[in-house]
Enzyme design. Sequence first.
Site, PDB file in Angstrom:
ATOM      1  N   ARG A 256       0.937  -1.500   0.132  1.00  0.00           N
ATOM      2  CA  ARG A 256       0.147   0.124   0.161  1.00  0.00           C
ATOM      3  C   ARG A 256       1.125   1.323   0.276  1.00  0.00           C
ATOM      4  NH1 ARG A 256      -2.688  -3.022  -1.578  1.00  0.00           N
ATOM      5  NH2 ARG A 256      -5.375  -3.468  -0.488  1.00  0.00           N
ATOM      6  N   GLU A 285      -3.053   7.777  -6.457  1.00  0.00           N
ATOM      7  CA  GLU A 285      -3.563   7.211  -7.252  1.00  0.00           C
ATOM      8  C   GLU A 285      -4.200   7.797  -7.724  1.00  0.00           C
ATOM      9  OE1 GLU A 285      -1.402   3.122  -5.730  1.00  0.00           O
ATOM     10  OE2 GLU A 285      -3.868   3.258  -6.211  1.00  0.00           O
ATOM     11  N   HIS A 304       0.362   0.287 -10.955  1.00  0.00           N
ATOM     12  CA  HIS A 304      -0.903  -0.566  -9.932  1.00  0.00           C
ATOM     13  C   HIS A 304      -1.434  -1.647 -10.402  1.00  0.00           C
ATOM     14  CE1 HIS A 304      -3.489  -0.319  -5.763  1.00  0.00           C
ATOM     15  NE2 HIS A 304      -3.307  -1.124  -6.461  1.00  0.00           N
TER      16      HIS A 304
END
Length: 337
Positions: A256, A285, A304
């Site tokens: 994370r 993000e 990601h």
Amino acid sequence: KTNNPKPTTQNQQPKTNKKMNIVILDGYTANPGDLSWDALGSLGTLTVYERTKPEEIIERAKGAEIILTNKVVLSKEIIQQLPDLKYIGVLATGYNVVDLKATAEHGIVVTNIPAYSTMSVAQMAIAHLLNVSNQVALHADSVRKGEWERSTDFAYQLSPQRELAGKTFGIVGLGNTGSATARIALALGMKVLAFTSKEQSQLAEGIRKATSWDAFLQESDVISLHCPLSDSTKHLINADSLAKMKPSAILINTGRGPLIDDAAVAEALHNNALYAFCADVMTEEPPRSGNPLISAPRSFFTPHIAWATLEARERLINIATGNVKAFIEGKPINVVG
């Protein structure tokens, strides 16, 4: 609560006399067109939206008894405006996009997708490590540009070549993904050191438990983060912990984003107090222009996508379908709220 069926209350009892209305709010990320929603569609009347903006949620979700979401946030205010809603399926492992207090108040079942991308995320962590160690793409591009042909030597290096065998691979968190990453590191001939709450007797062969956090930081040549995000792990990697790490260390984050302090890691890279930073996740993000890590030297990012291999996404859709089927049959699984 994973895999622990939640008792069905009257106002969340699935309707069995008609097909349920199923809406996917942001299906593109999990399935950009290379997979099928047909199995899920056979369970009800299915509508798939590739992307949904916040202001579009209510209109699109109106009348839906089942909603699937990946990153579209379902807040208390939104949930209160969807009286027909009985079930929310999160198309991910993390479920912070759903207000669980609100769903509990309204008797709405919430499920997630556990352990579908374990090997894919582990693979990405090691891919980042190999990228830093060998810079294959950098050298391959150089050869395509004719730089080898023009070289006065039979070989050349555009970056230091680092052998991993014998180095210490430090892992924070030995859940499914951390354990899978450890196995790959061992296969590369690395020594694996774990910072974990588990006892040494519980660890797989070849993995050694760190005696303390400071010892872990000081001994590791590579540190890979695989722990959950919590109050105690937020900014686990900060100025203090970076000061105790080897300047030659490589830091990898596929867990994370907020596990690290962005500014502190960027400063360590600029000051050569950290050799490299690799991440598939970030605090924000997508990252905004001006993020200190993006412009820091020897920092490497993927957007990601560690979870997003074809195989992992296929598992995700299969599990999501199974979750919905189990709910409709009155025996929900993978319940988180």
